[in-house]
Design an enzyme around this catalytic site. Structure first.
Site, short mmCIF file in Angstrom:
data_model
loop_
_atom_site.label_atom_id
_atom_site.label_comp_id
_atom_site.label_asym_id
_atom_site.label_seq_id
_atom_site.Cartn_x
_atom_site.Cartn_y
_atom_site.Cartn_z
CB CYS A 63 3.66 -14.20 -26.44
SG CYS A 63 4.22 -15.88 -26.72
CD1 TRP A 96 8.20 -13.15 -20.63
CD2 TRP A 96 7.32 -11.27 -21.47
NE1 TRP A 96 8.03 -13.34 -21.97
CE2 TRP A 96 7.49 -12.20 -22.52
CE3 TRP A 96 6.79 -10.01 -21.77
CZ2 TRP A 96 7.14 -11.92 -23.83
CZ3 TRP A 96 6.44 -9.73 -23.08
CH2 TRP A 96 6.61 -10.67 -24.10
NE ARG A 130 17.09 -18.26 -23.48
CZ ARG A 130 17.94 -17.26 -23.61
NH1 ARG A 130 17.66 -16.08 -23.09
NH2 ARG A 130 19.07 -17.43 -24.27
CB VAL A 131 11.66 -16.32 -17.67
CG1 VAL A 131 10.37 -15.80 -17.04
CG2 VAL A 131 12.63 -16.80 -16.60
CB THR A 132 8.79 -18.90 -22.26
OG1 THR A 132 8.52 -20.18 -21.65
CG2 THR A 132 10.22 -18.89 -22.78
CB VAL A 133 4.12 -16.11 -21.61
CG1 VAL A 133 4.29 -15.34 -20.33
CG2 VAL A 133 4.61 -15.28 -22.81
CD GLU A 148 4.94 -26.83 -26.02
OE1 GLU A 148 4.23 -26.25 -26.87
OE2 GLU A 148 6.18 -26.74 -25.97
CB SER A 149 1.52 -22.60 -26.24
OG SER A 149 2.26 -22.88 -27.42
CE1 TYR A 195 9.26 -14.59 -32.03
CE2 TYR A 195 7.71 -16.04 -33.17
CZ TYR A 195 7.96 -15.06 -32.23
OH TYR A 195 6.93 -14.54 -31.49
#
Length: 326
Positions: A63, A96, A130-133, A148-149, A195
C-alpha cells in the site's frame, strides 16, 4: 476491500454503479495525534504523548499510503521506537490478513490476530468503515491513534524529535504553503489519480482521470527541471508523498491500472529523481516490490479475474541517478 458495519464484517467492493463508474475513496475514521507532551492535536482528543516503545504501526508493504509511514519512520530514526506488523499482500474475501506465508508478512506481533479487522474491533467493537492500512496503535491506551497516513507522517516528522534528537524537518514553516499546494494536486491527480483510472468502471470515468494524471506528471517533470526537489532545493513531505506512487508506477499502475501513456522511466527528470529518493539512506529497505506486484494483480479480481500475476520489467532503482550528491 471489505468493510465493517457496526462491528460486523462485510465482504463488499466499492460501489461504482451509484457514482457513474467513478471510484470514490472513503475517509479515515480515527484522527487523533501523537504530540510531544500529549496535548490534543489538530483533531481528535489528547493523551497520546510521544514515548519510546508505546506505539505500534500496522502496514501493508503493498500500500502506498502505508508506505509513507514506513519512509518517515526510517528517515526520522523511529525504527527502534515504533514497532511494526505487516499484513499478507493478498487481500481477498477476508480483507487484509496476518497470514505469514509470504516473505515480509510478519503476522500480528501485538495480539496474534488473524485479520486486520480485529484491530479495528478491538479499538471499537461497534466500528463502521473500511478496514484500511496504515493503523497507528497505542499500546498504553489500547486503541487506535490514527488511520490517516497524511497525519501519521506529520506526527513522525516532529513529535519524537526531543527523544531521538533527529531534527530533520520535512514540513518546514517557510515551505508549508507550497508543500500544501503541491500535495493537493499530487493527491487528487497522481496518488489517487491512478486509482481513479484503475478502478473506473466506465469509459467516461477513466477518461476523466487519465488526462489529469499525465498532465500532472508532465508538470512534476517540469518542476524537477527547475529545482532539485518539487518544492525547491530541499527534500520535503511533498517528495515522499509522491515517491510511494512513483515507485509503483511502472511495475503496477502502468499496466494493471491502464496508466500507460508513459512510464516513469520515460520522464528524464522524474526518473533520476525517483532513483535519488530511493537511494536516500534507509528508504530502499521500506520498498517491497514483490508485495505490491503480488497484491494488485492477485487481489483485484474485478480488474484481473484470473489472478494472473504478470512478469514485470526489470527496473534498476540503484543505478546512478546523476543528480549530484544527496
Amino acid at each position: 476491500m471489505g468493510y465493517l458495519q457496526d462491528g460486523t464484517w462485510n465482504d463488499g467492493w466499492y460501489d461504482t454503479k451509484s457514482s457513474g463508474g467513478r471510484f470514490e475513496r472513503t475517509t479515515a475514521g480515527f484522527r487523533n495525534w501523537i504530540t510531544p507532551d500529549g496535548a490534543a492535536g489538530p483533531s481528535g482528543v489528547g493523551g497520546f504523548e510521544a514515548e519510546a516503545g508505546r506505539y505500534h504501526l500496522y502496514v501493508s508493504h503493498a500500500c502506498p499510503w502505508a508506505h509513507r509511514t514506513l519512509v518517515f519512520r526510517a528517515l526520522k530514526g523511529l525504527n527502534g521506537l515504533i514497532s511494526v506488523s505487516a499484513v499478507h499482500p493478498d487481500m481477498l474475501s477476508d480483507g487484509w490478513t496476518f497470514s505469514r506465508d509470504f516473505e515480509g508478512a510478519t503476522g500480528d506481533d501485538l495480539f496474534g490476530f488473524d485479520y486486520l479487522r480485529e484491530v479495528y474491533t478491538k479499538a471499537d467493537p461497534e466500528v463502521s468503515g473500511r478496514v484500511t492500512v496504515p493503523i497507528l496503535w497505542d499500546k498504553k491506551r489500547n486503541t487506535i491513534v490514527s488511520n490517516e497516513s497524511a497525519e501519521i507522517i506529520r506526527m513522525f516528522n516532529s513529535a519524537f524529535d526531543h527523544i531521538t534528537g533527529n531534527t530533520l524537518d520535512f514540513y518546514p514553516d517557510a515551505l508549508r504553503p507550497r508543500i500544501d499546494e503541491i500535495n493537493a494536486r499530487v493527491y487528487s491527480t497522481i496518488n489517487n489519480g491512478v486509482y481513479l483510472a484503475g478502478f473506473a468502471t466506465s469509459q467516461s470515468a477513466y477518461n476523466e482521470a487519465i488526462a489529469p494524471l499525465f498532465e500532472s506528471l508532465d508538470w512534476i517533470d517540469g518542476l524537477l527541471g527547475q529545482s532539485r526537489y518539487v518544492a525547491g532545493d530541499h527534500i520535503t513531505e511533498a517528495d515522499w508523498r509522491l515517491f510511494t506512487t512513483l515507485i509503483r508506477f511502472d511495475k503496477v499502475y502502468h499496466g494493471h491500472f491502464k496508466c500507460n501513456l508513459k512510464r516513469i522511466v520515460d520522464y528524464p527528470n522524474i526518473w533520476g529523481y525517483l532513483r535519488e529518493l530511493y537511494q536516500v539512506e534507509g528508504v530502499k529497505e521500506t520498498v517491497h516490490i514483490e508485495h505490491f506486484v503480488r497484491h494488485y494483480h492477485y487481489s483485484h479480481d474485478t480488474i484481473n479475474p484470473n489472478r494472473i500475476v504478470p512478469i514485470t520489467p526489470h527496473i534498476d532503482f540503484d543505478a546512478p541517478h546523476g543528480r549530484g550528491n544527496i
